[in-house]
Design a protein around this motif. Sequence first.
Motif, mmCIF file in Angstrom:
data_model
loop_
_atom_site.group_PDB
_atom_site.id
_atom_site.type_symbol
_atom_site.label_atom_id
_atom_site.label_comp_id
_atom_site.label_asym_id
_atom_site.label_seq_id
_atom_site.Cartn_x
_atom_site.Cartn_y
_atom_site.Cartn_z
ATOM 1 N N UNK A 99 0.861 -1.179 0.000
ATOM 2 C CA UNK A 99 0.000 0.000 0.000
ATOM 3 C C UNK A 99 0.900 1.233 0.000
ATOM 4 N N UNK A 100 0.763 2.089 -1.002
ATOM 5 C CA UNK A 100 1.631 3.256 -1.140
ATOM 6 C C UNK A 100 0.848 4.537 -0.925
ATOM 7 N N UNK A 132 2.744 -5.874 -6.475
ATOM 8 C CA UNK A 132 1.545 -5.098 -6.783
ATOM 9 C C UNK A 132 1.475 -3.942 -5.787
ATOM 10 N N UNK A 133 1.589 -2.746 -6.296
ATOM 11 C CA UNK A 133 1.559 -1.556 -5.447
ATOM 12 C C UNK A 133 0.207 -0.881 -5.612
ATOM 13 N N UNK A 134 -0.472 -0.625 -4.499
ATOM 14 C CA UNK A 134 -1.813 -0.040 -4.531
ATOM 15 C C UNK A 134 -1.747 1.377 -3.984
ATOM 16 N N UNK A 144 -3.411 0.718 -9.310
ATOM 17 C CA UNK A 144 -2.560 -0.451 -9.084
ATOM 18 C C UNK A 144 -1.380 -0.392 -10.047
ATOM 19 N N UNK A 145 -0.186 -0.521 -9.510
ATOM 20 C CA UNK A 145 1.017 -0.590 -10.336
ATOM 21 C C UNK A 145 1.592 -1.995 -10.190
ATOM 22 N N UNK A 146 1.703 -2.694 -11.300
ATOM 23 C CA UNK A 146 2.232 -4.058 -11.289
ATOM 24 C C UNK A 146 3.674 -3.999 -11.775
#
Length: 464
Positions: A99-100, A132-134, A144-146
Amino acid sequence: MESQMNFADNQTLAVDPEVRRTLSPAERWYWILDQVSPLNIVSWASIPGQIPDGLFEQAAQVLRSRHPLLRVSVEAKPDGTQPTFVSAPSTNLRIRRIAAVDDRVLWKQAMAGTELSTPLDPSSGCMVRITEVVHDAGALAEMHVVVLTLSHVIGDAVSATTLLAELIEIAGELSVGQASAIDREPGPPVISSRALLAPDRSLPRSHRGAVGLARVFLSVVEQLRQARQRPVRLVAREEVPHEDRATRIVSRTISGVDFQKLSAACDAHSVQLRSAVTVALAWAIRRLNDGSVSGRVCIGVGDDTRKAVAPGADDLVMGAYTTLSPTLISYGPVDEFWSRVLEVDHSSSCRIDRGDHITPLLSMQFISPPSVGKSANAVKMAEQRGPGNVMHVSVRTDSSSASPWEVSPLEFAVSLSATGLLGACTTVSDSSLQWNTVFAERVVAAADAESVADSASALLLAVL
């Protein structure tokens, strides 16, 4: 010299879906470099909207089942020699979910830098990791960045970006219940693609036997000829031990009307966009050095050898097929820019037509050391004279996708490890040029990397 096999002539040798063999000279070289200083390929894309937890985890298992090189790790003898692909201890491809809350632009640079400089552990599991960055979870602006990080031992920029696109496509199919490759209920197993021979073990006839040796000899002669012209090379600003080197990233984008004009200009001059970027990068490096209006710069240009080395293979051919070809670029006034681009583009086309871009794969048999413990001289030679000092690797991505989501243009970056100081990693789509400049932190000043990125991108816009 080790025996060579041509994939086109020996397709029956590549039927087994599992890879269990000794690393080829090229693979061994990348494996050694990775132990000296991380050698990763990182690709990423952004997807707006809400995505269920665990969806990419499920998609990753399908991806792993499809590709044999995602199911291997590397083991070597106690003295570090004879590295061999063996079955990966882990049967699942785990995904880290973060989680960002940071600024998205700053996050991208920090995240990519971390992934580029953090080694994968080929002895404990799969030689790929997915994150996976949310951003803004639960809000309307959720994003979402994969991020897919691949070991260069088993892939290159084409492998990494294509794998990421496939992962997103699989997740999209699962999200709408169109899981054509796998069912939620027990069903037919996912079919694995073929385990191909290593790129440098499947050379065409033109690169085998006495003819192949002659090509290597002529390649060495050409490199000596180029060296006599004393081309500009970046010099380390600070000596940093290889094991302490970190690759950092500076990102730029050309899109919208500017990209349309740039593409139109390349079409009007009958050149590839990657050639224009190569010249812009070379001129930016020259300006960084001394600002003079003459001289030559050497850029290692990435060439994809798949069509020549693995003809008729599956859509995604995983492996380190990209080679670096040293290209000398003359520096001059701005009104000569397109003339220089035409020279580089013509040289690139001729190199590929002659098959010279394949020769570096063959050369690996003569320069790849047996182990890390005996690699000091080879690493030093590659660092001082190799084509990776300043490089440009470009990938063209397909904008068509079966994904139900609005996916951003794919991007990638490569670790510089111990042999490079700065590089341009560009992704060309139908609508944008994503330009990520990578540099060896402290070895190259961050301000200099920023200057190169700004100067090169500004030049491309100035010549339109």
